[in-house]
Design an enzyme around this catalytic site. Structure first.
Site, mmCIF file in Angstrom:
data_model
loop_
_atom_site.group_PDB
_atom_site.id
_atom_site.type_symbol
_atom_site.label_atom_id
_atom_site.label_comp_id
_atom_site.label_asym_id
_atom_site.label_seq_id
_atom_site.Cartn_x
_atom_site.Cartn_y
_atom_site.Cartn_z
ATOM 1 C CB ILE A 104 28.166 -55.285 41.213
ATOM 2 C CG1 ILE A 104 28.963 -55.506 39.919
ATOM 3 C CG2 ILE A 104 27.080 -54.241 40.986
ATOM 4 C CD1 ILE A 104 29.685 -54.271 39.422
ATOM 5 N N GLY A 105 28.247 -55.544 44.531
ATOM 6 C CA GLY A 105 27.522 -55.333 45.785
ATOM 7 C C GLY A 105 26.367 -56.286 46.006
ATOM 8 C CE LYS A 106 27.024 -61.925 43.353
ATOM 9 N NZ LYS A 106 28.343 -61.311 43.075
ATOM 10 C CE LYS B 222 28.217 -66.482 46.842
ATOM 11 N NZ LYS B 222 28.623 -65.074 46.968
#
EC number: 6.3.3.3
Length: 227
Positions: A14-16, A38
């Site tokens: 989605i574009g994180k 992360k």
């Protein structure tokens, strides 16, 4: 004491990472000591026979962070599959204790920490006798969420379902960002309006190929909470 926020999305791709990079960049350009973390990354790049956490590398490049991007990711896997499957394929035990310890280390290095999730909100990170879901990590880190959603057809359904799942797990979302937003597209415009009315959350937008996140700095800082 550092302040943190967690970036998740309605789905994978989605574009994180793109949104995360722009957020970190904006804060750092305002002379705010913002870092990145992360827990698990799969689909890593192989460069000169070395495994490289591609998402982290992208954030480092965009936000002009010096150092080795691999150091801000706890688990890095080559296979482009869900982290729990990558861990199984590589016979790796993913430990919540390590994730929390690595996160705390990053917090000690920065005043603000931006955490990027893996996949969508319903993402198994480790699935053996011990089970770790992405929501378990967010609970452990005790930070609020920014939800990244697509702008187009289906966004309302995906966003509301994701918010309901987050609410079920007693987690806090403080804003929504619609990615690849086209301000001339009537569907995008209407989706933003409907989501604002249905969620009572601030809904921001990010146009495709934008080099800046369209959120006032003062508001962006308020989305981070003390850890």
């Amino acid at each position: 004491m550092a302040k943190g926020v967690f970036i998740t999305a309605t789905n994978t791709d989605i574009g994180k990472t793109y949104i995360t990079a722009l957020i970190v960049k904006k804060l750092r350009e305002a002379n705010i000591n913002c870092g990145y973390y992360k827990a698990a990354l799969s689909g890593a790049e192989i460069i000169n026979n070395n495994i490289v956490a591609g998402d982290a590398k992208y954030v480092y490049n965009v936000a002009n962070i010096k150092g080795n991007p691999n150091e801000c990711v706890s688990y890095i896997f080559k296979q482009a599959v869900s982290p729990h499957l990558a861990a199984k394929l590589n016979n790796v035990h993913i430990s919540m204790d390590k994730i929390v310890a690595d996160f705390n280390y990053r917090c000690n290095e920065h005043d603000y920490i931006t955490v990027e999730g893996s996949g969508g909100i319903i993402c198994p990170i480790y699935y053996d006798k011990e089970k770790i879901m992405l929501t378990d990590i967010i609970k452990k880190l005790k930070i609020p969420i920014i939800l990244v959603s697509p702008s187009g057809l289906g966004s309302i359904n995906g966003t509301i379902l994701t918010l309901e799942y987050i609410k079920k797990h007693n987690l806090v979302v403080n804003s929504i960002i619609l990615n690849n937003y086209d301000k001339s597209n009537i569907i995008h415009i209407d989706n933003k309006r409907i989501l604002e009315e249905m969620t009572n959350l601030p809904v921001y937008t990010c146009e495709q190929y934008s080099e800046d996140i369209d959120i006032p700095l003062k508001e962006l800082k308020q989305f981070y909470d003390f850890i």
